[in-house]
Motif scaffolding. Structure first.
Motif, mmCIF file in Angstrom:
data_model
loop_
_atom_site.group_PDB
_atom_site.id
_atom_site.type_symbol
_atom_site.label_atom_id
_atom_site.label_comp_id
_atom_site.label_asym_id
_atom_site.label_seq_id
_atom_site.Cartn_x
_atom_site.Cartn_y
_atom_site.Cartn_z
ATOM 1 N N ILE A 1 0.831 -1.215 0.000
ATOM 2 C CA ILE A 1 0.000 0.000 0.000
ATOM 3 C C ILE A 1 0.867 1.267 0.000
ATOM 4 O O ILE A 1 0.552 2.248 -0.678
ATOM 5 N N MET A 2 1.994 1.226 0.710
ATOM 6 C CA MET A 2 2.916 2.379 0.685
ATOM 7 C C MET A 2 3.431 2.601 -0.737
ATOM 8 O O MET A 2 3.562 3.735 -1.192
ATOM 9 N N GLY A 3 3.744 1.509 -1.417
ATOM 10 C CA GLY A 3 4.306 1.588 -2.780
ATOM 11 C C GLY A 3 3.361 2.320 -3.714
ATOM 12 O O GLY A 3 3.782 3.172 -4.505
ATOM 13 N N ILE A 4 2.077 1.995 -3.620
ATOM 14 C CA ILE A 4 1.114 2.603 -4.552
ATOM 15 C C ILE A 4 0.693 3.994 -4.067
ATOM 16 O O ILE A 4 0.809 4.982 -4.791
ATOM 17 N N SER B 1 -8.491 -0.047 11.843
ATOM 18 C CA SER B 1 -8.341 -0.992 10.718
ATOM 19 C C SER B 1 -7.926 -0.301 9.415
ATOM 20 O O SER B 1 -7.926 -0.910 8.351
ATOM 21 N N GLN B 2 -7.535 0.964 9.533
ATOM 22 C CA GLN B 2 -7.037 1.709 8.371
ATOM 23 C C GLN B 2 -5.671 2.334 8.698
ATOM 24 O O GLN B 2 -5.355 3.397 8.155
ATOM 25 N N THR B 3 -4.912 1.688 9.581
ATOM 26 C CA THR B 3 -3.609 2.279 9.954
ATOM 27 C C THR B 3 -2.731 2.479 8.725
ATOM 28 O O THR B 3 -2.075 3.515 8.596
ATOM 29 N N THR B 4 -2.731 1.497 7.842
ATOM 30 C CA THR B 4 -1.834 1.588 6.678
ATOM 31 C C THR B 4 -2.347 2.658 5.705
ATOM 32 O O THR B 4 -1.577 3.498 5.249
ATOM 33 N N TYR B 5 -3.649 2.609 5.413
ATOM 34 C CA TYR B 5 -4.224 3.579 4.464
ATOM 35 C C TYR B 5 -4.042 4.997 5.015
ATOM 36 O O TYR B 5 -3.605 5.904 4.294
ATOM 37 N N CYS B 6 -4.387 5.190 6.294
ATOM 38 C CA CYS B 6 -4.238 6.530 6.887
ATOM 39 C C CYS B 6 -2.776 6.976 6.860
ATOM 40 O O CYS B 6 -2.498 8.150 6.594
ATOM 41 N N ALA B 7 -1.857 6.044 7.121
ATOM 42 C CA ALA B 7 -0.430 6.416 7.081
ATOM 43 C C ALA B 7 -0.070 6.951 5.698
ATOM 44 O O ALA B 7 0.626 7.964 5.568
ATOM 45 N N THR B 8 -0.577 6.296 4.651
ATOM 46 C CA THR B 8 -0.237 6.765 3.296
ATOM 47 C C THR B 8 -0.905 8.102 2.994
ATOM 48 O O THR B 8 -0.294 8.979 2.384
#
Ligand SMILES: NC(=O)c1ccc[n+]([C@@H]2O[C@H](COP(=O)([O-])OP(=O)(O)OC[C@H]3O[C@@H](n4cnc5c(N)ncnc54)[C@H](O)[C@@H]3O)[C@@H](O)[C@H]2O)c1
Length: 269
Positions: free
Chosen positions: A110-113, A151-158
């Motif tokens: 997810i970080m990559g995109i 449940s959106q830690t990764t999305y929010c981080a990006t």
């Protein structure tokens, strides 16, 4: 940028959703298009829709998480059109799962995109944007780039990162003719939920179930989102909230910067 006629607009993630609606919207404003996506079938369909409506578009299959592919796409755009005036770094994905259930592989994906895709797209085109009498780079953050969500830690981080990146860039560009726009949509009816990844705890068919729920919740259409983005490009707006939900989230975050979680829980459960 009041007049978009004959401007060259570059859009990533153009095979679906907001990207496709933007392609059609900018085409109607008279833009020449350069479209990218890693979904060839959807990308070809967008190009067909643009051409059927009388527009012109080049397209390239690009994985925005791959810097070399983004650089090659930028070179191809400049070779064909000799200029780029508008760049919309729109390609994005989401991932559902609590932090402890997310693998580093999923985090990297997810970080990559969502983050590196935006960074690569901005850097590859910025020197060309700076050559134009006026230009803009539009980066898709989210209402979830304003608040943290379980449940959106990764999305929010990006998406927080995209906001920080874009707002910093705005300041670096203050003496140039390039505007950087940070876009924060609320729920937009697109394929994002259906294309989402879920960690194993969610079980089979999680995306189908969630996509149905998301479709009921999301109030704004992709065409409405595209219209708002085109308006922001014309008005050189640097921050764009799309939809009443995004505007409410923004207000709650400002009023309760450290307590908004409780307020959101009380309002939405
Ligand atoms: N739909 C919403 O509610 C919402 C809300 C806030 C922000 N956003 C953001 O808006 C942007 C557009 O999303 P959408 O809602 O139109 O979703 P969508 O799934 O309909 O479209 C996203 C597009 O990005 C493409 N894409 C994904 N990974 C890619 C990669 N590695 N390389 C190239 N292309 C890739 C997909 O193939 C797809 O065509 C995303 O950045 C998303 O995070 C959407």
């Amino acid at each position: 940028m009041k007049v978009l006629d004959k401007k060259v607009a570059v859009i990533t993630g153009a095979a679906s959703g907001i990207g496709r609606s933007l392609a059609l919207g900018l085409m109607k404003e008279g833009c020449f298009l350069a479209l990218a996506d890693y979904n060839k079938k959807g990308l070809d369909e967008t190009v067909r829709l643009v051409k059927d409506a009388g527009g012109a578009a080049m397209s390239q299959v690009v994985d925005v998480a791959d810097r070399a592919q983004v650089d090659r796409f930028a070179a191809a755009v400049i070779k064909k059109y000799k200029q780029a005036d508008i760049v919309v770094n729109n390609a994005g994905v989401t991932l559902f799962g609590r932090l402890e259930d997310v693998s580093y592989r999923e985090f990297d994906w997810i970080m990559g995109i969502n983050l590196w895709g935006v960074v690569y797209g901005t850097r590859a085109f910025l020197p060309h944007l700076k050559n134009r009498p006026e230009a803009c780079v539009v980066n898709l953050s989210s209402a979830f780039g304003l608040i943290g969500v379980p449940s959106q830690t990764t999305y929010c981080a990006t998406k927080f990162a995209v906001r920080g990146f874009t707002e910093s860039l705005q300041r670096e560009l203050k003496d140039t003719r390039v505007t950087a726009i940070s876009v924060h949509p609320g729920g937009i009816k697109t394929n994002i939920a259906f294309n989402a990844r879920f960690t194993s705890g969610f079980g089979k068919d999680a995306n189908k179930k969630f996509a149905k729920r998301f479709d009921r919740m999301a109030r704004t259409t992709a065409d409405e989102a595209a219209k708002a983005i085109i308006g922001a490009i014309k008005r050189k707006k640097r921050r764009l909230l799309i939809g009443a939900d995004a505007k409410i989230i923004d207000i709650i975050q400002r009023l309760f910067p450290s307590m908004y979680g409780r307020v959101m829980d009380a309002l939405y459960g």
